[in-house]
Scaffold this motif. Structure first.
Motif, short mmCIF file in Angstrom:
data_model
loop_
_atom_site.label_atom_id
_atom_site.label_comp_id
_atom_site.label_asym_id
_atom_site.label_seq_id
_atom_site.Cartn_x
_atom_site.Cartn_y
_atom_site.Cartn_z
N PHE A 180 0.82 -1.21 0.00
CA PHE A 180 0.00 0.00 0.00
C PHE A 180 0.85 1.26 0.00
CE2 PHE A 180 -2.72 3.31 1.74
CZ PHE A 180 -3.81 3.21 0.88
N THR A 181 1.90 1.28 0.80
CA THR A 181 2.80 2.44 0.82
C THR A 181 3.44 2.65 -0.54
OG1 THR A 181 3.27 1.98 3.15
CG2 THR A 181 4.77 3.48 2.02
N PHE A 182 3.88 1.54 -1.16
CA PHE A 182 4.49 1.62 -2.49
C PHE A 182 3.51 2.18 -3.50
CE2 PHE A 182 5.75 0.20 -6.64
CZ PHE A 182 7.12 0.25 -6.63
N LEU A 183 2.27 1.65 -3.53
CA LEU A 183 1.28 2.11 -4.50
C LEU A 183 0.85 3.55 -4.25
CD1 LEU A 183 -0.90 -1.10 -4.89
CD2 LEU A 183 0.54 -0.04 -6.63
N PHE A 184 0.76 3.95 -2.98
CA PHE A 184 0.44 5.33 -2.66
C PHE A 184 1.51 6.27 -3.21
CE2 PHE A 184 0.41 9.06 0.09
CZ PHE A 184 -0.94 9.40 0.09
N ALA A 185 2.77 5.92 -3.00
CA ALA A 185 3.87 6.75 -3.51
C ALA A 185 3.91 6.72 -5.03
CB ALA A 185 5.20 6.28 -2.92
N TRP A 186 3.61 5.56 -5.63
CA TRP A 186 3.60 5.43 -7.10
C TRP A 186 2.55 6.35 -7.72
CZ3 TRP A 186 6.79 2.90 -10.41
CH2 TRP A 186 6.36 2.79 -11.73
N GLU A 187 1.35 6.36 -7.14
CA GLU A 187 0.30 7.23 -7.66
C GLU A 187 0.63 8.71 -7.45
OE1 GLU A 187 -2.25 6.39 -9.59
OE2 GLU A 187 -1.46 4.34 -9.52
N THR A 188 1.30 9.02 -6.35
CA THR A 188 1.75 10.39 -6.12
C THR A 188 2.77 10.79 -7.18
OG1 THR A 188 1.40 10.09 -3.75
CG2 THR A 188 2.77 11.94 -4.41
#
Length: 198
Positions: free
Chosen positions: A133-141
């Motif tokens: 989730f942290t990875f995907l949150f940063a990826w979308e950012t």
């Protein structure tokens, strides 16, 4: 100490983005302050990387900061190598942008520097994310920052189309990552990268 350096960089970038979004590019000090924050913050990220390479691996648990599951950051030698490279590159690019932003009229309005600082922060978090989730949150950012950087200052329709293409490619990449992560999480019954390795 290692996570504190990254936190200091994130705070500096947030302050620099606030200067850009609130004051804009009308004054010289307001034009260069965000890029100086980018330079100093990138230096801190480079220091974080060096300390991660030389020190033991460390996991920082941020609890439910992002609202889903546990948010964890992992500082190990591999992440440290890429943080060092990213921070060093950020220092060089930010130094060039300080010089580039000096002339009046080159940057109009608000948002260019804020999107650049958002990009630096997102890349740094992608490198140390320890769960899906942290990875995907940063990826979308990261996708959002690319969209803003390619779209800002575009006046005609042909130029504006490039920002939509960038956003579309980022969303396709994010969807592919989400699909792959869901397959891995389904087998491991966890969103933590360490569980996937086992």
């Amino acid at each position: 100490m290692t996570p504190a350096l990254l936190l200091a960089a994130l705070i500096l970038w947030t302050l620099g983005a606030a200067v850009d979004l609130v004051i804009g590019a009308d004054r010289l000090w307001a034009r260069i302050t965000p890029y100086v924050a980018g330079l100093v913050g990138s230096g801190l990220v480079c220091g974080t990387g060096v300390r991660s390479v030389l020190g033991p691996a460390r996991v920082v648990d941020l609890g439910t900061t992002l609202g889903v599951g546990t948010t964890q950051l992992r500082f190990d030698s591999l992440a440290g190598l890429f943080l060092t490279l990213t921070g060093g590159l950020g220092v060089v690019i930010s130094a060039c942008l300080v010089s580039w932003a000096r002339p009046s009229g080159r940057i109009r309005g608000h948002g260019t520097a804020a999107a650049y600082l958002l990009l630096l922060a997102a890349v740094s978090i992608v490198l140390v994310a320890n769960d899906a989730f942290t990875f995907l949150f940063a990826w979308e950012t990261l996708t959002i920052s690319f969209y803003v950087l390619t779209g800002i200052g575009r006046r005609d329709e042909a130029q504006a189309r490039s920002s939509w293409v960038t956003l579309g490619l980022g969303k396709v990449g994010g969807a592919a990552l989400l699909f792959g992560f869901l397959l891995l999480a389904g087998r491991a019954h966890s969103y933590a990268f360490a569980a996937w390795a086992h």
